[in-house]
Motif scaffolding. Structure first.
Motif, PDB file in Angstrom:
ATOM      1  N   SER A 120       0.814  -1.225   0.000  1.00 12.16           N
ATOM      2  CA  SER A 120       0.000   0.000   0.000  1.00 12.16           C
ATOM      3  C   SER A 120       0.843   1.268   0.000  1.00 12.16           C
ATOM      4  O   SER A 120       0.460   2.270  -0.588  1.00 12.16           O
ATOM      5  CB  SER A 120      -0.940   0.005   1.203  1.00 12.16           C
ATOM      6  OG  SER A 120      -0.205   0.003   2.416  1.00 12.16           O
ATOM      7  N   HIS A 121       1.980   1.241   0.696  1.00 11.38           N
ATOM      8  CA  HIS A 121       2.894   2.390   0.723  1.00 11.38           C
ATOM      9  C   HIS A 121       4.212   1.941   1.333  1.00 11.38           C
ATOM     10  O   HIS A 121       4.328   0.817   1.827  1.00 11.38           O
ATOM     11  CB  HIS A 121       2.281   3.584   1.453  1.00 11.38           C
ATOM     12  CG  HIS A 121       1.960   3.380   2.907  1.00 11.38           C
ATOM     13  ND1 HIS A 121       1.030   2.462   3.349  1.00 11.38           N
ATOM     14  CD2 HIS A 121       2.453   3.972   4.026  1.00 11.38           C
ATOM     15  CE1 HIS A 121       0.962   2.508   4.660  1.00 11.38           C
ATOM     16  NE2 HIS A 121       1.810   3.407   5.105  1.00 11.38           N
ATOM     17  N   GLU A 122       5.204   2.819   1.304  1.00 13.27           N
ATOM     18  CA  GLU A 122       6.572   2.403   1.592  1.00 13.27           C
ATOM     19  C   GLU A 122       6.925   2.291   3.069  1.00 13.27           C
ATOM     20  O   GLU A 122       8.017   1.821   3.402  1.00 13.27           O
ATOM     21  CB  GLU A 122       7.561   3.360   0.908  1.00 13.27           C
ATOM     22  CG  GLU A 122       7.624   4.770   1.505  1.00 13.27           C
ATOM     23  CD  GLU A 122       6.577   5.722   0.919  1.00 13.27           C
ATOM     24  OE1 GLU A 122       5.587   5.228   0.339  1.00 13.27           O
ATOM     25  OE2 GLU A 122       6.755   6.940   1.075  1.00 13.27           O
ATOM     26  N   HIS A 123       6.050   2.707   3.980  1.00 14.25           N
ATOM     27  CA  HIS A 123       6.414   2.642   5.395  1.00 14.25           C
ATOM     28  C   HIS A 123       6.757   1.198   5.781  1.00 14.25           C
ATOM     29  O   HIS A 123       6.099   0.257   5.337  1.00 14.25           O
ATOM     30  CB  HIS A 123       5.276   3.186   6.267  1.00 14.25           C
ATOM     31  CG  HIS A 123       5.064   4.664   6.078  1.00 14.25           C
ATOM     32  ND1 HIS A 123       3.913   5.310   6.457  1.00 14.25           N
ATOM     33  CD2 HIS A 123       5.878   5.615   5.529  1.00 14.25           C
ATOM     34  CE1 HIS A 123       4.029   6.607   6.154  1.00 14.25           C
ATOM     35  NE2 HIS A 123       5.207   6.814   5.592  1.00 14.25           N
ATOM     36  N   ALA A 124       7.782   1.087   6.643  1.00 11.61           N
ATOM     37  CA  ALA A 124       8.328  -0.241   6.941  1.00 11.61           C
ATOM     38  C   ALA A 124       7.288  -1.191   7.521  1.00 11.61           C
ATOM     39  O   ALA A 124       7.346  -2.406   7.283  1.00 11.61           O
ATOM     40  CB  ALA A 124       9.507  -0.097   7.901  1.00 11.61           C
ATOM     41  N   ASN A 150      -5.338   9.249   1.584  1.00  8.93           N
ATOM     42  CA  ASN A 150      -4.616  10.382   2.178  1.00  8.93           C
ATOM     43  C   ASN A 150      -3.705   9.908   3.311  1.00  8.93           C
ATOM     44  O   ASN A 150      -4.173   9.570   4.392  1.00  8.93           O
ATOM     45  CB  ASN A 150      -5.620  11.402   2.744  1.00  8.93           C
ATOM     46  CG  ASN A 150      -6.505  11.990   1.674  1.00  8.93           C
ATOM     47  OD1 ASN A 150      -6.044  12.258   0.562  1.00  8.93           O
ATOM     48  ND2 ASN A 150      -7.768  12.178   1.978  1.00  8.93           N
ATOM     49  N   HIS A 151      -2.414   9.895   3.038  1.00 14.34           N
ATOM     50  CA  HIS A 151      -1.448   9.452   4.052  1.00 14.34           C
ATOM     51  C   HIS A 151      -0.100  10.062   3.694  1.00 14.34           C
ATOM     52  O   HIS A 151       0.148  10.368   2.526  1.00 14.34           O
ATOM     53  CB  HIS A 151      -1.391   7.917   4.051  1.00 14.34           C
ATOM     54  CG  HIS A 151      -0.628   7.324   5.198  1.00 14.34           C
ATOM     55  ND1 HIS A 151      -0.883   7.647   6.516  1.00 14.34           N
ATOM     56  CD2 HIS A 151       0.376   6.406   5.232  1.00 14.34           C
ATOM     57  CE1 HIS A 151      -0.051   6.954   7.291  1.00 14.34           C
ATOM     58  NE2 HIS A 151       0.718   6.196   6.546  1.00 14.34           N
ATOM     59  N   ASP A 152       0.778  10.215   4.692  1.00 15.32           N
ATOM     60  CA  ASP A 152       2.038  10.912   4.417  1.00 15.32           C
ATOM     61  C   ASP A 152       3.095   9.966   3.838  1.00 15.32           C
ATOM     62  O   ASP A 152       4.111   9.668   4.455  1.00 15.32           O
ATOM     63  CB  ASP A 152       2.560  11.616   5.683  1.00 15.32           C
ATOM     64  CG  ASP A 152       2.674  10.662   6.852  1.00 15.32           C
ATOM     65  OD1 ASP A 152       2.319   9.468   6.699  1.00 15.32           O
ATOM     66  OD2 ASP A 152       3.132  11.094   7.923  1.00 15.32           O
TER      67      ASP A 152
HETATM   68 ZN   LIG Z   1       1.947   4.459   7.001  1.00 15.43          ZN
END
Ligand SMILES: [Zn+2]
Ligand SMILES: [Zn+2]
Length: 258
Positions: free
Chosen positions: A56-60, A118-120
Protein backbone atom coordinates in the motif's frame (compact mmCIF):
# COMPACT_ATOMS: atom_id res chain seq x y z
CA UNK A 1 -16.23 -19.00 0.26
CA UNK A 2 -13.45 -16.63 1.20
CA UNK A 3 -11.24 -16.58 4.28
CA UNK A 4 -9.98 -13.35 5.79
CA UNK A 5 -7.25 -12.96 8.37
CA UNK A 6 -5.14 -10.12 9.72
CA UNK A 7 -1.84 -12.02 9.98
CA UNK A 8 -0.38 -8.88 11.56
CA UNK A 9 -2.00 -5.53 12.25
CA UNK A 10 -0.68 -2.50 14.06
CA UNK A 11 1.93 0.19 13.89
CA UNK A 12 4.60 -2.53 14.27
CA UNK A 13 3.60 -4.49 11.17
CA UNK A 14 0.74 -5.27 8.82
CA UNK A 15 -0.19 -8.19 6.61
CA UNK A 16 -3.72 -9.08 5.55
CA UNK A 17 -4.77 -12.37 3.93
CA UNK A 18 -7.74 -12.76 1.58
CA UNK A 19 -8.15 -16.18 -0.02
CA UNK A 20 -10.47 -18.88 -1.30
CA UNK A 21 -9.89 -22.67 -1.40
CA UNK A 22 -7.32 -22.37 -4.20
CA UNK A 23 -5.73 -18.95 -4.26
CA UNK A 24 -5.05 -15.92 -2.10
CA UNK A 25 -3.58 -12.44 -2.08
CA UNK A 26 -1.72 -10.63 0.65
CA UNK A 27 -2.13 -6.94 1.27
CA UNK A 28 1.12 -5.56 2.72
CA UNK A 29 4.05 -7.46 4.15
CA UNK A 30 5.30 -5.44 7.10
CA UNK A 31 6.66 -8.28 9.26
CA UNK A 32 9.48 -10.71 8.46
CA UNK A 33 8.69 -13.23 5.73
CA UNK A 34 9.31 -16.25 7.96
CA UNK A 35 6.78 -14.90 10.45
CA UNK A 36 4.16 -14.39 7.71
CA UNK A 37 4.63 -18.00 6.63
CA UNK A 38 4.54 -19.36 10.19
CA UNK A 39 1.41 -17.41 11.01
CA UNK A 40 -0.35 -18.62 7.87
CA UNK A 41 0.47 -22.21 8.74
CA UNK A 42 -0.71 -21.77 12.35
CA UNK A 43 -4.03 -20.55 10.97
CA UNK A 44 -4.33 -23.36 8.42
CA UNK A 45 -3.81 -21.01 5.47
CA UNK A 46 -1.53 -22.51 2.83
CA UNK A 47 1.35 -20.22 1.75
CA UNK A 48 1.43 -21.98 -1.64
CA UNK A 49 -1.97 -20.49 -2.44
CA UNK A 50 -0.70 -16.90 -2.35
CA UNK A 51 -0.59 -15.47 -5.89
CA UNK A 52 0.61 -11.93 -5.21
CA UNK A 53 1.34 -9.25 -2.64
CA UNK A 54 0.15 -5.66 -2.85
CA UNK A 55 2.13 -2.99 -1.03
CA UNK A 56 0.00 0.00 0.00
CA UNK A 57 2.89 2.39 0.72
CA UNK A 58 6.57 2.40 1.59
CA UNK A 59 6.41 2.64 5.39
CA UNK A 60 8.33 -0.24 6.94
CA UNK A 61 5.30 -1.56 8.85
CA UNK A 62 3.80 -2.36 5.40
CA UNK A 63 6.80 -3.05 3.21
CA UNK A 64 9.67 -4.51 5.25
CA UNK A 65 8.96 -8.17 4.41
CA UNK A 66 7.96 -7.66 0.77
CA UNK A 67 11.22 -8.55 -0.91
CA UNK A 68 11.87 -11.73 1.05
CA UNK A 69 8.33 -13.12 1.04
CA UNK A 70 8.16 -12.59 -2.74
CA UNK A 71 11.37 -14.59 -3.14
CA UNK A 72 10.27 -17.32 -0.74
CA UNK A 73 6.88 -17.84 -2.38
CA UNK A 74 8.04 -16.92 -5.88
CA UNK A 75 5.21 -14.45 -6.39
CA UNK A 76 4.99 -10.91 -7.75
CA UNK A 77 4.79 -7.74 -5.69
CA UNK A 78 2.38 -5.11 -7.00
CA UNK A 79 3.38 -1.59 -6.08
CA UNK A 80 3.18 1.89 -7.60
CA UNK A 81 6.34 3.26 -9.13
CA UNK A 82 6.58 6.14 -6.62
CA UNK A 83 6.12 3.76 -3.69
CA UNK A 84 8.79 1.47 -5.10
CA UNK A 85 11.24 4.35 -5.45
CA UNK A 86 10.54 5.46 -1.86
CA UNK A 87 11.02 1.99 -0.34
CA UNK A 88 14.21 1.19 1.57
CA UNK A 89 16.66 -0.60 -0.70
CA UNK A 90 16.48 -3.84 1.28
CA UNK A 91 12.65 -3.86 1.12
CA UNK A 92 12.40 -3.36 -2.65
CA UNK A 93 11.13 -6.46 -4.48
CA UNK A 94 13.40 -7.88 -7.21
CA UNK A 95 10.88 -7.54 -10.03
CA UNK A 96 8.07 -5.21 -9.08
CA UNK A 97 4.86 -5.08 -11.08
CA UNK A 98 3.79 -1.49 -11.29
CA UNK A 99 0.21 -0.31 -11.11
CA UNK A 100 -1.31 3.15 -11.14
CA UNK A 101 -3.94 4.09 -8.54
CA UNK A 102 -7.31 3.46 -10.14
CA UNK A 103 -6.17 0.34 -11.97
CA UNK A 104 -7.91 -3.01 -11.45
CA UNK A 105 -5.81 -6.17 -11.40
CA UNK A 106 -7.29 -9.63 -11.96
CA UNK A 107 -5.63 -12.60 -10.29
CA UNK A 108 -7.55 -15.84 -10.82
CA UNK A 109 -11.01 -15.27 -9.36
CA UNK A 110 -9.94 -12.15 -7.46
CA UNK A 111 -10.08 -8.59 -8.76
CA UNK A 112 -8.05 -6.05 -6.82
CA UNK A 113 -9.20 -2.44 -7.08
CA UNK A 114 -6.55 0.14 -6.28
CA UNK A 115 -7.18 3.76 -5.35
CA UNK A 116 -5.49 6.73 -3.76
CA UNK A 117 -5.74 7.49 -0.04
CA UNK A 118 -4.62 10.38 2.18
CA UNK A 119 -1.45 9.45 4.05
CA UNK A 120 2.04 10.91 4.42
CA UNK A 121 3.74 8.63 1.92
CA UNK A 122 4.90 8.91 -1.71
CA UNK A 123 1.79 7.47 -3.41
CA UNK A 124 -0.36 5.78 -0.76
CA UNK A 125 -3.04 3.37 -1.99
CA UNK A 126 -5.91 1.43 -0.54
CA UNK A 127 -7.45 -1.69 -1.96
CA UNK A 128 -10.72 -3.50 -2.35
CA UNK A 129 -10.52 -7.17 -3.19
CA UNK A 130 -13.52 -8.64 -5.02
CA UNK A 131 -14.35 -12.33 -5.13
CA UNK A 132 -17.55 -13.53 -6.79
CA UNK A 133 -19.65 -10.64 -5.56
CA UNK A 134 -17.99 -10.24 -2.17
CA UNK A 135 -16.00 -7.05 -1.69
CA UNK A 136 -13.35 -6.76 1.02
CA UNK A 137 -11.83 -3.36 1.82
CA UNK A 138 -8.44 -2.80 3.41
CA UNK A 139 -8.52 0.74 4.78
CA UNK A 140 -5.63 1.56 7.07
CA UNK A 141 -3.13 4.42 7.23
CA UNK A 142 -5.30 7.32 6.28
CA UNK A 143 -5.63 10.64 8.03
CA UNK A 144 -8.95 11.41 6.42
CA UNK A 145 -11.06 9.38 4.01
CA UNK A 146 -10.57 10.28 0.34
CA UNK A 147 -13.57 10.31 -1.98
CA UNK A 148 -12.44 6.95 -3.39
CA UNK A 149 -12.29 5.46 0.08
CA UNK A 150 -15.82 6.64 0.91
CA UNK A 151 -17.24 5.28 -2.35
CA UNK A 152 -15.56 1.90 -1.97
CA UNK A 153 -16.38 1.62 1.71
CA UNK A 154 -20.07 1.87 0.89
CA UNK A 155 -19.80 -1.25 -1.28
CA UNK A 156 -17.88 -3.51 1.10
CA UNK A 157 -19.11 -6.74 2.68
CA UNK A 158 -16.08 -6.95 4.96
CA UNK A 159 -13.67 -4.30 6.05
CA UNK A 160 -10.27 -3.99 7.67
CA UNK A 161 -10.70 -0.50 9.13
CA UNK A 162 -8.01 1.51 10.85
CA UNK A 163 -8.67 2.41 14.49
CA UNK A 164 -5.20 3.75 15.19
CA UNK A 165 -5.56 5.89 18.27
CA UNK A 166 -7.78 7.08 21.08
CA UNK A 167 -7.83 10.87 20.88
CA UNK A 168 -7.45 11.40 24.64
CA UNK A 169 -4.55 8.95 24.87
CA UNK A 170 -2.78 10.59 21.94
CA UNK A 171 -3.03 14.16 23.19
CA UNK A 172 -2.24 13.27 26.81
CA UNK A 173 0.51 10.83 25.84
CA UNK A 174 4.27 11.14 25.73
CA UNK A 175 4.80 11.62 21.98
CA UNK A 176 6.44 14.89 20.90
CA UNK A 177 3.90 17.51 19.85
CA UNK A 178 5.00 17.43 16.22
CA UNK A 179 4.42 13.67 16.04
CA UNK A 180 1.00 13.98 17.69
CA UNK A 181 0.07 16.56 15.07
CA UNK A 182 1.30 14.33 12.27
CA UNK A 183 -0.75 11.36 13.49
CA UNK A 184 -3.90 13.45 13.90
CA UNK A 185 -3.47 15.32 10.58
CA UNK A 186 -5.40 14.62 7.39
CA UNK A 187 -2.42 12.60 6.17
CA UNK A 188 -1.82 10.66 9.38
CA UNK A 189 -4.06 7.99 10.88
CA UNK A 190 -7.72 7.45 11.75
CA UNK A 191 -8.73 7.61 15.40
CA UNK A 192 -11.30 5.31 16.97
CA UNK A 193 -13.82 8.16 16.74
CA UNK A 194 -13.06 8.97 13.10
CA UNK A 195 -13.33 5.31 12.11
CA UNK A 196 -16.62 5.01 13.95
CA UNK A 197 -18.06 8.07 12.16
CA UNK A 198 -16.85 6.79 8.81
CA UNK A 199 -18.54 3.45 9.35
CA UNK A 200 -21.73 4.96 10.70
CA UNK A 201 -22.06 7.46 7.86
CA UNK A 202 -20.94 5.50 4.83
CA UNK A 203 -21.16 1.72 5.34
CA UNK A 204 -23.71 -0.03 3.13
CA UNK A 205 -26.49 -2.38 4.21
CA UNK A 206 -24.53 -5.37 2.94
CA UNK A 207 -21.59 -4.92 5.32
CA UNK A 208 -21.16 -7.98 7.58
CA UNK A 209 -17.71 -7.97 9.17
CA UNK A 210 -15.44 -5.23 10.45
CA UNK A 211 -11.88 -5.83 11.65
CA UNK A 212 -10.58 -3.03 13.88
CA UNK A 213 -7.05 -2.64 12.54
CA UNK A 214 -3.66 -0.96 12.87
CA UNK A 215 -3.94 -0.12 16.58
CA UNK A 216 -1.13 1.98 18.05
CA UNK A 217 0.77 0.50 20.98
CA UNK A 218 1.22 3.89 22.64
CA UNK A 219 -2.02 5.65 21.87
CA UNK A 220 -4.73 3.00 21.94
CA UNK A 221 -5.95 -0.06 23.79
CA UNK A 222 -7.98 -2.89 22.29
CA UNK A 223 -10.80 -2.39 24.80
CA UNK A 224 -11.06 1.31 23.91
CA UNK A 225 -11.32 0.53 20.20
CA UNK A 226 -13.87 -2.24 20.65
CA UNK A 227 -15.78 -0.19 23.25
CA UNK A 228 -16.18 2.63 20.75
CA UNK A 229 -17.86 0.25 18.29
CA UNK A 230 -20.08 -1.47 20.86
CA UNK A 231 -23.26 0.22 19.66
CA UNK A 232 -22.71 -1.13 16.13
CA UNK A 233 -22.05 -4.68 17.27
CA UNK A 234 -25.68 -5.71 16.78
CA UNK A 235 -25.37 -4.70 13.12
CA UNK A 236 -21.94 -6.05 12.23
CA UNK A 237 -19.62 -8.76 13.44
CA UNK A 238 -16.76 -6.74 14.89
CA UNK A 239 -13.34 -8.35 15.32
CA UNK A 240 -10.22 -7.05 16.98
CA UNK A 241 -6.89 -7.58 15.29
CA UNK A 242 -3.70 -8.05 17.25
CA UNK A 243 -0.26 -6.50 17.18
CA UNK A 244 1.33 -9.69 18.52
CA UNK A 245 -0.39 -12.61 16.84
CA UNK A 246 -2.54 -13.51 13.85
CA UNK A 247 -6.21 -12.72 14.29
CA UNK A 248 -9.23 -14.93 13.84
CA UNK A 249 -9.83 -16.45 10.39
CA UNK A 250 -13.25 -15.25 9.32
CA UNK A 251 -15.03 -17.07 6.50
CA UNK A 252 -17.71 -15.51 4.36
CA UNK A 253 -19.97 -17.54 2.08
CA UNK A 254 -21.19 -16.05 -1.16
CA UNK A 255 -24.73 -17.31 -0.36
CA UNK A 256 -24.82 -15.23 2.81
CA UNK A 257 -24.27 -12.13 0.75
CA UNK A 258 -27.11 -12.74 -1.74
ZN1 LIG B 1 1.95 4.46 7.00
ZN1 LIG C 1 1.10 1.72 8.99
Amino acid sequence: MISLCALASGSNGNCYYIGNEHEAVLIDAGIPARRIITRMKVKGLLPARVRAIFVSHEHADHASGARVIARRLNIPVYVTQSTYLAMYANHKPDSPRFFKPGQEITLGSFVVHTFFKNHDAAEPCSFCVDHKGIRVGIFTDMGSPSEHVITHLGQCHALFLETNYDEKMLWEGSYPQVLKQRIASDHGHLSNDQAFELLKNYAGEQLKAVFLSHLSAENNRPELASGRFEELSARYNIYLTSRQEPGEVVRIQEEVIK
